[in-house]
Structure formats: structure tokens, C-alpha cells
Design a protein around this motif. Structure first.
Motif, PDB file in Angstrom:
ATOM      1  N   GLN A 460       0.827  -1.191   0.000  1.00 59.65           N
ATOM      2  CA  GLN A 460       0.000   0.000   0.000  1.00 59.65           C
ATOM      3  C   GLN A 460       0.870   1.253   0.000  1.00 59.65           C
ATOM      4  OE1 GLN A 460      -3.443   0.332  -0.016  1.00 59.65           O
ATOM      5  NE2 GLN A 460      -3.539  -1.851  -0.425  1.00 59.65           N
ATOM      6  N   LEU A 461       0.443   2.208  -0.807  1.00 59.12           N
ATOM      7  CA  LEU A 461       1.154   3.474  -0.889  1.00 59.12           C
ATOM      8  C   LEU A 461       0.657   4.421   0.197  1.00 59.12           C
ATOM      9  CD1 LEU A 461       0.951   4.008  -4.763  1.00 59.12           C
ATOM     10  CD2 LEU A 461       2.954   3.245  -3.482  1.00 59.12           C
ATOM     11  N   GLU A 462       1.547   5.300   0.637  1.00 56.56           N
ATOM     12  CA  GLU A 462       1.123   6.360   1.539  1.00 56.56           C
ATOM     13  C   GLU A 462       0.375   7.423   0.745  1.00 56.56           C
ATOM     14  OE1 GLU A 462       4.187   7.972   3.956  1.00 56.56           O
ATOM     15  OE2 GLU A 462       5.139   6.024   4.346  1.00 56.56           O
ATOM     16  N   ASP A 463      -0.381   8.248   1.461  1.00 57.36           N
ATOM     17  CA  ASP A 463      -1.152   9.279   0.782  1.00 57.36           C
ATOM     18  C   ASP A 463      -0.263  10.250   0.039  1.00 57.36           C
ATOM     19  OD1 ASP A 463      -0.068  10.257   3.060  1.00 57.36           O
ATOM     20  OD2 ASP A 463      -1.896  11.229   3.801  1.00 57.36           O
ATOM     21  N   ARG A 464       0.895  10.585   0.604  1.00 57.75           N
ATOM     22  CA  ARG A 464       1.804  11.501  -0.092  1.00 57.75           C
ATOM     23  C   ARG A 464       2.451  10.845  -1.303  1.00 57.75           C
ATOM     24  NH1 ARG A 464       6.897  12.192   4.095  1.00 57.75           N
ATOM     25  NH2 ARG A 464       7.050  10.010   4.774  1.00 57.75           N
ATOM     26  N   ASP A 465       2.612   9.494  -1.283  1.00 58.82           N
ATOM     27  CA  ASP A 465       3.105   8.802  -2.471  1.00 58.82           C
ATOM     28  C   ASP A 465       2.069   8.838  -3.583  1.00 58.82           C
ATOM     29  OD1 ASP A 465       5.410   8.134  -1.078  1.00 58.82           O
ATOM     30  OD2 ASP A 465       4.533   6.272  -0.334  1.00 58.82           O
ATOM     31  N   MET A 466       0.805   8.667  -3.222  1.00 57.60           N
ATOM     32  CA  MET A 466      -0.260   8.751  -4.211  1.00 57.60           C
ATOM     33  C   MET A 466      -0.301  10.137  -4.848  1.00 57.60           C
ATOM     34  SD  MET A 466      -3.116   6.765  -1.899  1.00 57.60           S
ATOM     35  CE  MET A 466      -4.482   7.287  -2.928  1.00 57.60           C
ATOM     36  N   LEU A 467      -0.110  11.152  -4.025  1.00 60.29           N
ATOM     37  CA  LEU A 467      -0.110  12.515  -4.538  1.00 60.29           C
ATOM     38  C   LEU A 467       1.071  12.755  -5.465  1.00 60.29           C
ATOM     39  CD1 LEU A 467      -1.764  15.076  -4.301  1.00 60.29           C
ATOM     40  CD2 LEU A 467      -0.358  15.763  -2.373  1.00 60.29           C
ATOM     41  N   SER A 468       2.222  12.204  -5.123  1.00 60.82           N
ATOM     42  CA  SER A 468       3.406  12.357  -5.975  1.00 60.82           C
ATOM     43  C   SER A 468       3.205  11.676  -7.324  1.00 60.82           C
ATOM     44  CB  SER A 468       4.633  11.772  -5.259  1.00 60.82           C
ATOM     45  OG  SER A 468       4.845  12.399  -4.018  1.00 60.82           O
ATOM     46  N   LEU A 469       2.688  10.445  -7.305  1.00 58.34           N
ATOM     47  CA  LEU A 469       2.469   9.724  -8.558  1.00 58.34           C
ATOM     48  C   LEU A 469       1.419  10.415  -9.416  1.00 58.34           C
ATOM     49  CD1 LEU A 469       2.570   6.008  -7.348  1.00 58.34           C
ATOM     50  CD2 LEU A 469       4.295   7.220  -8.686  1.00 58.34           C
ATOM     51  N   LEU A 473       1.841  11.681 -13.276  1.00 60.29           N
ATOM     52  CA  LEU A 473       0.918  11.350 -14.364  1.00 60.29           C
ATOM     53  C   LEU A 473       0.368  12.614 -15.023  1.00 60.29           C
ATOM     54  CD1 LEU A 473      -1.165   8.372 -12.905  1.00 60.29           C
ATOM     55  CD2 LEU A 473       0.801   8.283 -14.427  1.00 60.29           C
ATOM     56  N   SER A 474       0.064  13.620 -14.230  1.00 66.93           N
ATOM     57  CA  SER A 474      -0.480  14.855 -14.784  1.00 66.93           C
ATOM     58  C   SER A 474       0.523  15.520 -15.713  1.00 66.93           C
ATOM     59  CB  SER A 474      -0.866  15.803 -13.649  1.00 66.93           C
ATOM     60  OG  SER A 474      -1.434  16.982 -14.147  1.00 66.93           O
ATOM     61  N   THR A 529      -7.009  11.713 -16.183  1.00 69.25           N
ATOM     62  CA  THR A 529      -5.621  11.866 -16.637  1.00 69.25           C
ATOM     63  C   THR A 529      -5.284  10.835 -17.702  1.00 69.25           C
ATOM     64  OG1 THR A 529      -5.076  12.607 -14.404  1.00 69.25           O
ATOM     65  CG2 THR A 529      -3.252  12.053 -15.840  1.00 69.25           C
ATOM     66  N   VAL A 530      -5.774   9.604 -17.549  1.00 68.87           N
ATOM     67  CA  VAL A 530      -5.562   8.581 -18.582  1.00 68.87           C
ATOM     68  C   VAL A 530      -6.189   9.021 -19.901  1.00 68.87           C
ATOM     69  CG1 VAL A 530      -6.086   6.204 -19.242  1.00 68.87           C
ATOM     70  CG2 VAL A 530      -5.400   6.719 -16.900  1.00 68.87           C
ATOM     71  N   GLU A 531      -7.381   9.598 -19.824  1.00 72.93           N
ATOM     72  CA  GLU A 531      -8.051  10.063 -21.036  1.00 72.93           C
ATOM     73  C   GLU A 531      -7.247  11.173 -21.716  1.00 72.93           C
ATOM     74  OE1 GLU A 531     -12.324  12.128 -22.292  1.00 72.93           O
ATOM     75  OE2 GLU A 531     -12.052  11.229 -20.318  1.00 72.93           O
ATOM     76  N   ARG A 532      -6.672  12.069 -20.939  1.00 73.20           N
ATOM     77  CA  ARG A 532      -5.832  13.133 -21.518  1.00 73.20           C
ATOM     78  C   ARG A 532      -4.605  12.542 -22.193  1.00 73.20           C
ATOM     79  NH1 ARG A 532      -4.807  16.402 -16.305  1.00 73.20           N
ATOM     80  NH2 ARG A 532      -2.911  16.919 -17.450  1.00 73.20           N
ATOM     81  N   MET A 533      -3.999  11.546 -21.562  1.00 75.42           N
ATOM     82  CA  MET A 533      -2.811  10.928 -22.138  1.00 75.42           C
ATOM     83  C   MET A 533      -3.130  10.250 -23.463  1.00 75.42           C
ATOM     84  SD  MET A 533      -1.213   7.720 -22.579  1.00 75.42           S
ATOM     85  CE  MET A 533      -1.962   6.656 -21.368  1.00 75.42           C
ATOM     86  N   VAL A 534      -4.238   9.494 -23.513  1.00 71.08           N
ATOM     87  CA  VAL A 534      -4.588   8.776 -24.741  1.00 71.08           C
ATOM     88  C   VAL A 534      -4.924   9.762 -25.856  1.00 71.08           C
ATOM     89  CG1 VAL A 534      -6.165   7.107 -25.748  1.00 71.08           C
ATOM     90  CG2 VAL A 534      -5.408   6.822 -23.395  1.00 71.08           C
TER      91      VAL A 534
END
Length: 1017
Positions: A460-469, A473-474, A529-534
Motif C-alpha cells: 500500500q502506498l502512503e497518501d503523499r506517495d499517491m499525490l506524488s504519482l 501522471l499529470s 488523466t488517462v483520457e488526456r494521455m490517450v
């Protein structure tokens, strides 16, 4: 020496709008200047050229306070570097922020204050307010145009253009053609011949597998058959151009380049000879004659120009627009033609995508904020390709959260960040705000390293790791696409991207998402974000292929493109679920509609998400009211009950919103729960917390085998919401009891009808022996019907949505059948009763009326017929006949409710309160109770005369009524007659007299009289 350092650059702006440069003069030693110059030269030689985003100012977390304006709820960041509108949007999105918006008072005031710091008035880019001016999706308009046309059906048919042709150094010929699919020979659409050279300029076609391959013949040189024209019975626009200066020629089909080539420029380039003959539908083997290779089909809208038209002009002609600034050698409207007798005139109905192109042009204008010259915000528009400064707006909570995150990861890195550091990635690299600040390679490497760590850690990721990832992605979603990258580069980046996205949406800890909600609005922000990437990478992903698929454990992504001329059918996209039951598709008729409106190619961007754990059990984003509202079910909750599937349609690169069909499997399959599927989509603007589920424009088609098929009139992210409700156990009992008691009521109505028949029609007065049969009919028959129905249809007995019989499984006939039978029998009974009553009234009237007045009044007979009807209708249940007719009118429905609502009260009043038999029975009961009361309040006194004395002497020995003692005595007073003995007891209530009948007695008989003496009464 003095060195000047530029602090603000503006290479993109035109000279008319370029900002003034600010220079700072610093004293610098020659040695230091030389070192700096050498370092700059070395870097310029070794480092690659940076893209537009490399020249952007520092990100939001790195900018000085002078570039920021911190307000109560928002932080504004001035980017004093000129970008195009699209680049500005991309830059702000890379920082998880957005452009300031027109019409928003806070943004306008913030922009005014921030610009005043720099003594600027504008202009700066502003985003259009979506609430004031909601964006309209590109529709599929139809612009019908009817032109005069020619139909070539004979090998001898042709048409000659009556125009004078000068020598041409460049030429363009455009027309619309409808090819006959029954001909497979080589055909000549048009030919231009001069006396000096016969084969000057020709357009020829060769049929090949339901396509026509077009080729140009220019000054005797025959080019390849390559440009494709569909043979589908539709009108198609064809333009050919040529110029002698560089030998360029091109064939355009329906506004697209079918084939082109640029030859070498020749100093002695020859022009096309003038004074030639232009023939439609035939090849000229000699000047103006000896026709061969005829054309079969229809032609219209021919125009000839003495110049080589550009692509934009050809596109405008395809949309049925006119080139007003270009003088034509020949125009179709002039109709200066000599037509062969075998060529027929036809009416050509063209469908032009003119409205769509005009909409496209209007969207190129973007909004510009010009400051507050008159204490009011002033706006204008400018081409979106212009470059201007802009202001990014971010919420204050977002800004503070990101600032704290950066400080936290720098001072106390998480285990995930420590793993990244082992690969040489720092917190500054992860949280950098520059979009593509380190080039495609750097961001791609950052994604790849993050993917490896995510797969390696498996925790499990920490909340700050989720924010970093999410921040990574953005940034990657808006990487600029250039020709320097291949499809394989895009696939590798996309694979790393969805692997990280998969790890984020798989995080099911609600508290983690809540802790970062100021920056990331839940798991659906990852999908956005996935939709923007595609959308950003689709051109690279389909560079040399028609279909690309990328998938992880829980995400499947597909980019598919297809030429509409190859057919309207598009393959259905399905997820990775077992049996491929999660699918989405565009209806074939919509694809045909795209083709009819001038589009050539369609690209489908489809994504499937197996599960979004954080959303599966949450109801914060579900605003739908429970469908079940009666007592049959108890609403438990509404949850996300399926996978999430999305689709984006691009027609010739433009996003098109159209109807979509999809089928999704239910994730929850529990037979003990009642599941109601709801077709829905995620509306990002529905709620300020990041959106919510909406059902607008979506309808359910069918539900079977634990899956539901839906249709929505737009494209976005779709899912099924399941409203879960528990079946109330008491509902079965309520349904069975209602069934039983309703049937019993009607059976007793049948009994009443049979009783009426026997008393009025058949006049049978011995009904006591039939009462047992009536009890069996009134109670036994309903019990049998309910029991048999329950045993035969236990699982289909009750309706799902209410406590009553199932209307879908025909169980309702277990009630409706007996009811209709009872109503039919009672209707016959009522009819016979009315006939007997009228006949009886007629006979009675004849008996009582004198012969001179024997004629009956119509009113009397009418009342004789109406009275039993009014009395018997409710009792026999015939008011329920209105229930059979409720579908005819709402008035009948209200009448049915009114009559049957008071049926019980009516029966009680007519057959109980005002019934003479009932009232007499009640009176008898009252008298009996009074007699019993008299009996209970007296003591017996025996009067037994002597057997030797006659009875008369016993009677006469009693005191008489006129005796003075009797009036004052407490003894009863009696009187007698020959046949009775009257006994009066004044102490018993008031003057109650008891009369005893007397019969003559034989001498041997003894008459005993027992009286009762009051005791305590």
C-alpha cells in the motif's frame, strides 16, 4: 565589461504585441565572463534543444512571491511568458491548476491585482466560463445542396465545355462524381486536348475492388493509379491541380490528399496549350474526336481555374463553399455545355459538411482578458494560435498541500520515495511543475522508474506517495507529441502510465483519498488523466497501425482508427473480464452519419477499468434517490456495481459526441438481495468535490444474465450503479393475505348473489341446509386458490417492487380470473332480479289501480328498475367493473376508487343500520334482555289453590283493583277475565303488567302460579 542579462523572453509573440525586455546591468570581470561564455558554448553543443515548455518560468512551488497572489480561497500565478492558448492550458494542467475563467468575479479581481504588480493591463489568456457559455459538442449537421447534373449511360455520351482556354502555367479542375459500380473498365472523367498536343491534361480512373484508383495524365506523362475514390453510390468531390513552376500536382478526394508529387523545377517548363477542347466523359484520341474509354456515372459541379489551388481552398470547395477571390475559367453555374443526346440531365442532391466546418473555424477564437479600463473587466477574442501571457489559478488548500508535501518528502522521504532515490530520482524531480521540463526522455524515464518501484514494492502506498504519482501522471499526460518519437516510444510511455494509474485506482483506503482531496479529486481524476494521455498520444500510437492495445491487471486501453469509406462497421471494444461481457460500441448508423457529413476517418479511444475499489462502497458521489419507495423492499444503499468503461470518438481529429451502446456485468450477484441497475456516467462538473454519477441522457435497454445493456447519447466514462434493497419477509405474508381476503370478499359477494337468486327468482325458502355450502364457498375456495398458486409459482408469486401479485409472470390471473367469474355471475343475477322486480311492480300496479287508470306511469316503472340496481351494485361487487375500464380514462380510475373506497360503509348502512329485519332482530334482543332483567329482580311466590276448590274461587279470592287496601298495599294487583290473568307489580320498574293466558282446567289439573317478590330491586 558590462554584461546584459535578459530576464524575460518572448520569442513567440509577434513584433506588434511583444513585451518590452527588462535588462539588468551587472559589472563582470573579463575572466568570469569568459568562463561563463565557455560554459554556455559547451552546454549549447552538448544539450538538446529544449521545447516550448523548457522556456517556461519556474513552477508554482518555485516561483518567487512576487509572481504569486495569495487570496482567501485561491492562489494566482502569473506566467509572464507568451504561450498559445493550448500551451497555456497544458501548462496549468501540469500543475494541477487551471486558467483563470471569464465571468468569475474572484478570478477577474485576482488577475487585476496580480497584473497591477507588474504594471500590466493585459492582454492575457482567459478560459471561457462553461456555465455562462456551455460548450457545444460538434454536431453532425447536414447541408443539402441540389445541383444540375449529367448522367452518362452510353459509350457514346459526352459533354463539351464551351469556354475559351488561354495557355495555362497552372490549372485546377474540381467536380463531383458518382461512379457507376457496374463498370470495371478504365474510364476517362475528363480530357483536355490542344492542336499541338492531344494528351495535355486528363483524369482517368480504374476500378479495383469496389474502389476507383484515379490517375493524372499531364502533357503526355501518365502518373500512377493511387488516389482512391469509393464506389458506394454516393457523390464524391474530386479536385486535381498542377503547376509548371515546380512540377507539383495533386489529386484530392473529398477534401483529403489522395496522391501528390512534386517534380523538379525546370527553367523551360512548358505551359498547357490554349484554345483546346475540354470534354467530359471521354478520352480524345484526336483533337475533339475519336472518343475512347467512356465514363459511366454522374457528374456535376465542374469548375476550372487557371491556378493551382491550395489544400485549404480545396477543403472549402468540398464543404460547398465558393471561392469568391479566385476567377474561374469555367463555372458550372454558367451551364455553357454542348451535351450529346445520350447524356441525360439529372438532379444531384449533395450533402455538404459546411456547418461543421464553420463551427470548427469559430472555435479557433479564444477569450482574452484586457484589464479594467473603466472599472469593468474588458474581454475580446484572439486566434488561439497567438501567444500571450496567462494566469494559473489553484485553490489555496491545493497550494498549501503541495508545499507541505514537498517539504515532507525532502526532509522525511517515504519508503516509496527512498526506493525512487535508489534510481537517482529526487523529490524535486517528482514534484517539478514544469511540463516536459526535462524533455520526453526524462519524463518517460521517471514513469519507467516509478513503474518498477510500484511493481517491486507490492504494498500500500502512503497518501503523499499517491499525490506524488498523480503529479507525475499529470505532467506526462500533456507531453507534446513531435515527429521525433515513434509508436514504440508512445507504447512504452503508455504502458508505464497505465501501470501507475492501475496502482492508484486500486488503493481502497478511503482515508488516504480524503487526505489528498484538496489536490486529487478521487480515483476518477486518475481516469481523467488517462483520457488526456490517450487523446494526446493517439496520433503516435496509430502512426503505422490501425489498432493498438495496452493493458495492465485492471486496465485495458485501445486506440482504433478506421476509414469510413471502408464501411460503417466498427469492432466492438471489450474488457478483460471473463467472457468479454463488458463491451462498448458505436452504433453503425452513427458511423454512417459521420461519413454522410464529410468525415473520412474515425478514431476510437476506449478504456476499461476492472474495478475502482475506493468508489465501490462509497455513496458520497451518488445523488440518486432510491427507486424503491414502498414497503416491499428496504433500501440499503446505492453502490458502483460494475466495471467502468469509457469511449472517446475523434472524427478527422475532432472530438465528436454521439450515442454509445454498452453492456456491463454486475459485480454484485446475491440472490437474497434485490438489485436495481441504473445506467450512469461520471459528470466531472456535477459536484464541487470532483464530480458525481449522473443518469442524464442514459437509458437501460435490457437486463439479463446478471448484466445490463444501456444506451447513452454522449461519450464519457460509463458504469452501472446498483441500488441494493432487501426484500421484506413480511411482504410475502402481506401479499398472500391480501390475495386471500380479496378473494374471500368476492366469494361472499357470489354467495349473496346466489341467495338473491334463490329468494327472488327461484323462490326457495329452505336455505338453512345450504349454509354449509355457502361457508365452504366463502372461505374454503379462496384458501384453496391461494395455496395452489403459492405452491405452483413460489419464486414468481410476488412482484419485486411491491407487495402484490406478480404482473409479469401471469400470477395475477389467480386473482383476476375468479373476480371476473364472480362479476359475470352477479351481473346475470342482477339482471334477473331487476326483471322480476319490474314484473312484480307492474302486476301490483294493475291490482291496486282502477281499471279506468290502468295505465302505469313510466316514472314508477323506472324507479322500480333503478332501485334494486342502486342497492345491489355494491353488494354484488359490480362496481369493480370500473377497474376493467380504468385504462380508457383517468375519470374512470377516480370513479373506481371512489365507489370501492366506500363499498364497506355502504353495505353496513344499507344492510345493517337501515335493514328492517336487522332492526326487528335487535328489538327482540332488547325485549328479551328486559324480561331477563325482570326475572333476576323477583322472588317466587306460589299460588296453589286447593284441589277441592274451583279455580274461580281462587281468582275471586284475590283482592280487586277497587279495594282500598289494594291501593295502599305493596302486594301485587291482579285482574282477571275469563281467559287471562293480569298481574300488576308496581314495584317492578313502573306499572309493568304481566298477562298470563288462562285456559279452562280439568278438575284433575292443578294450576300453579309463580310470582316473584322483589328483593332489593
Amino acid at each position: 565589461m558590462d554584461a546584459r542579462t535578459r530576464t524575460m523572453e518572448d520569442h513567440h509573440m509577434p513584433s506588434s504585441t511583444r513585451q518590452r525586455y527588462k535588462y539588468i546591468y551587472v559589472k563582470m570581470s573579463p575572466v568570469l565572463f569568459g568562463v561563463i561564455l565557455a560554459n554556455a558554448v559547451f552546454k549549447g553543443m552538448c544539450e538538446p534543444t529544449q521545447s516550448w515548455s523548457d522556456r517556461a518560468e519556474r513552477g508554482l512551488l518555485d516561483v518567487p512571491d512576487s509572481n504569486l497572489l495569495i487570496q482567501k480561497d485561491a492562489v494566482y500565478h502569473l506566467v509572464n511568458t507568451s504561450f498559445t492558448f493550448e500551451q497555456a492550458l497544458r501548462y496549468c494542467r501540469g500543475q494541477s491548476s487551471g486558467l483563470t475563467t471569464s465571468g468569475v468575479k474572484e478570478d477577474e479581481e485576482g488577475a487585476r491585482k496580480l497584473l497591477s504588480k507588474f504594471s500590466m493591463q493585459g492582454p492575457v489568456w482567459f478560459e471561457t466560463n462553461k456555465k455562462q457559455n456551455p460548450p457545444t459538442h460538434l454536431a453532425l449537421p447536414k447541408q443539402k445542396t441540389i445541383l444540375r447534373g449529367l448522367s452518362f449511360t452510353s459509350k457514346d455520351g459526352y459533354a463539351r465545355v464551351n469556354a475559351s482556354f488561354p495557355p495555362l502555367s497552372a490549372v485546377s479542375v474540381c467536380l463531383r462524381v458518382q461512379w457507376d459500380p457496374r463498370r470495371n473498365d478504365v474510364s476517362t472523367v475528363f480530357s483536355y486536348a490542344a492542336r499541338a498536343f492531344v494528351n495535355e491534361f486528363q483524369l482517368r480512373g480504374k476500378t479495383d475492388d469496389r474502389k476507383v484508383r484515379l490517375a493524372l495524365l499531364i502533357q503526355g506523362q501518365h502518373h500512377r493509379h493511387k488516389a482512391e475514390l469509393p464506389v458506394d453510390g454516393e457523390w464524391h468531390h474530386v479536385c486535381v491541380t498542377w503547376r509548371a513552376s515546380d512540377g507539383f500536382w495533386a489529386i484530392y478526394v473529398d477534401g483529403e490528399t489522395g496522391d501528390s508529387e512534386k517534380g523538379k523545377a525546370r527553367g523551360n517548363a512548358k505551359d498547357i496549350h490554349g484554345d483546346g477542347i475540354f470534354i467530359l466523359g471521354q478520352d480524345q484520341d484526336t483533337f475533339g474526336g475519336n472518343f475512347t474509354e467512356p465514363f459511366f456515372g454522374n457528374l456535376t459541379d465542374l469548375s476550372v481555374w487557371g491556378e493551382a489551388l491550395e489544400f485549404e481552398q480545396v477543403t472549402a470547395l468540398h464543404t460547398c463553399s465558393q471561392l469568391t477571390n479566385h476567377r474561374a475559367v469555367f463555372r458550372w453555374q454558367d451551364w455553357s455545355l454542348a451535351v450529346h443526346q445520350s447524356v441525360q440531365n439529372v438532379s444531384a442532391t449533395l450533402t455538404c459538411p459546411g456547418s461543421l466546418k464553420s463551427t470548427e473555424k469559430q472555435e479557433e477564437e479564444c477569450e482574452v482578458f484586457n484589464g479594467w479600463p473603466d472599472r469593468q473587466p474588458q474581454y475580446s477574442t484572439a486566434p488561439c494560435t497567438h501567444t500571450l501571457p496567462f494566469i494559473c489559478r489553484v485553490s489555496k488548500d491545493h497550494y498549501l498541500k503541495m508545499k507541505n508535501l514537498k517539504e515532507s518528502l525532502t526532509s522525511n522521504p517515504s519508503s516509496f520515495m527512498q526506493s525512487l532515490m535508489q534510481y537517482g530520482v529526487t523529490a524535486d524531480d517528482v514534484l517539478s511543475d514544469a511540463v516536459d521540463g526535462q524533455s520526453w526522455t526524462s519524463v518517460s524515464r521517471l514513469l519507467n522508474v516509478s513503474e518498477q518501484v510500484v511493481l517491486k514494492e507490492q504494498k500500500q502506498l502512503e497518501d503523499r506517495d499517491m499525490l506524488s504519482l498523480m503529479h507525475v501522471l499529470s505532467r506526462a499526460a500533456d507531453l507534446p507529441c513531435t515527429a521525433n518519437h515513434s509508436r514504440r516510444d508512445a507504447e512504452r510511455l503508455g504502458q508505464s502510465f497505465i501501470t501507475i494509474a492501475d496502482s492508484l485506482i486500486s488503493q481502497d483506503n478511503v482515508s488516504k483519498w480524503n487526505s489528498i482531496k484538496e489536490v486529487v479529486k478521487g480515483p476518477m481524476a486518475v481516469m481523467q488523466t488517462v483520457e488526456r494521455m490517450v487523446s494526446n498520444l493517439n496520433s503516435l500510437l496509430t502512426d503505422d497501425t490501425d489498432s493498438v492495445q495496452i493493458h495492465s491487471d485492471n486496465i485495458k486501453l485501445q486506440v482504433q482508427q478506421k476509414l469510413l469509406s471502408e464501411g460503417s462497421h466498427v469492432s466492438v471494444f471489450c474488457g478483460l473480464d471473463a467472457g468479454n461481457r463488458d463491451c462498448i460500441s458505436v452504433p453503425a448508423e452513427n458511423m454512417k452519419e459521420l461519413q454522410n457529413n464529410g468525415f473520412k476517418k474515425v478514431t476510437l479511444l476506449n478504456t476499461w477499468y476492472s474495478s475502482v475499489k475506493c468508489l465501490s462502497e462509497r455513496e458520497e458521489n451518488i445523488t440518486l434517490s432510491p427507486i424503491v419507495s414502498d414497503g416491499s423492499h428496504r433500501h440499503v444503499r446505492t453502490v458502483l456495481g460494475s466495471s467502468v468503461i469509457s469511449s472517446t470518438v475523434l472524427a478527422d481529429g475532432q472530438p465528436i459526441s454521439m450515442a454509445i451502446n454498452f453492456t456491463l456485468q454486475h459485480k454484485i450477484q446475491n440472490s437474497s438481495l434485490n438489485l436495481t441497475p441504473i445506467c450512469s456516467f461520471w459528470d466531472f462538473d456535477l459536484m464541487p468535490e470532483g464530480g458525481g454519477w449522473s443518469t442524464k441522457g442514459c437509458t437501460s435497454i435490457s437486463t439479463k444474465n446478471n448484466s445490463t445493456s444501456c444506451s447513452c447519447n454522449h461519450t464519457t466514462n460509463f458504469a452501472l450503479l446498483l441500488q441494493i434493497s432487501e426484500v421484506q419477509e413480511a411482504c410475502w405474508l402481506v401479499t398472500a393475505l391480501l390475495h386471500l381476503f380479496f378473494l374471500s370478499s368476492f366469494c361472499w359477494m357470489l354467495v349473496e348473489g346466489l341467495l338473491l337468486w334463490s329468494k327472488v327468482v327461484s323462490v326457495n325458502i329452505s336455505e338453512e341446509r345450504r349454509m354449509k355450502l355457502y361457508y365452504v364457498l366463502g372461505w374454503g375456495l379462496p384458501v384453496v386458490i391461494v395455496a395452489v398458486t403459492l405452491a405452483a409459482t413460489l419464486d414468481r408469486y410476488k412482484a419485486q417492487q411491491y407487495c402484490w401479485l406478480n404482473l409479469q409472470s401471469h400470477v395475477i390471473w389467480a386473482f383476476a380470473g375468479p373476480v371476473l367469474f364472480v362479476l359475470a355471475v352477479n351481473a346475470v343475477v342482477l339482471f334477473r332480479v331487476v326483471m322480476v322486480t319490474v314484473a312484480s311492480a307492474r302486476r301490483r300496479a294493475k291490482m291496486l289501480t282502477p281499471s279506468s287508470d290502468s295505465k302505469l306511469h313510466t316514472l314508477d316503472l323506472t324507479w322500480a328498475a333503478t332501485r334494486p340496481v342502486l342497492i345491489l351494485l355494491p353488494v354484488l361487487g359490480l362496481t369493480w367493473l370500473c377497474g376493467v375500464l380504468v385504462h380508457l380514462s383517468v375519470v374512470v380510475a377516480y370513479l373506481f376508487i371512489t365507489l370501492n373506497a366506500f363499498q364497506g360503509l355502504y353495505i353496513f348502512l344499507v344492510y345493517a343500520v337501515y335493514n328492517s329485519e336487522v332492526r326487528n332482530a335487535i328489538r327482540r334482543i332488547q325485549d328479551k334482555r328486559k324480561a331477563l332483567s325482570f326475572t333476576n329482580c323477583s322472588q317466587p311466590i306460589s299460588f296453589l289453590p286447593s284441589q277441592k276448590s274451583p279455580s274461580a274461587s281462587w281468582v275471586h279470592s284475590l283482592p280487586t283493583h277497587s279495594s282500598p287496601e289494594s291501593s295502599e298495599s305493596s302486594t301485587p294487583i291482579t285482574t282477571s277475565t275469563a281467559n287471562s290473568l293480569v298481574f300488576k307489580n308496581e314495584r317492578f320498574k313502573e306499572d309493568h303488567i304481566v298477562n298470563f293466558p288462562l285456559k279452562p282446567a280439568n278438575r284433575s289439573q292443578v294450576v300453579q302460579l309463580t310470582a316473584f317478590k322483589p328483593s332489593g330491586c
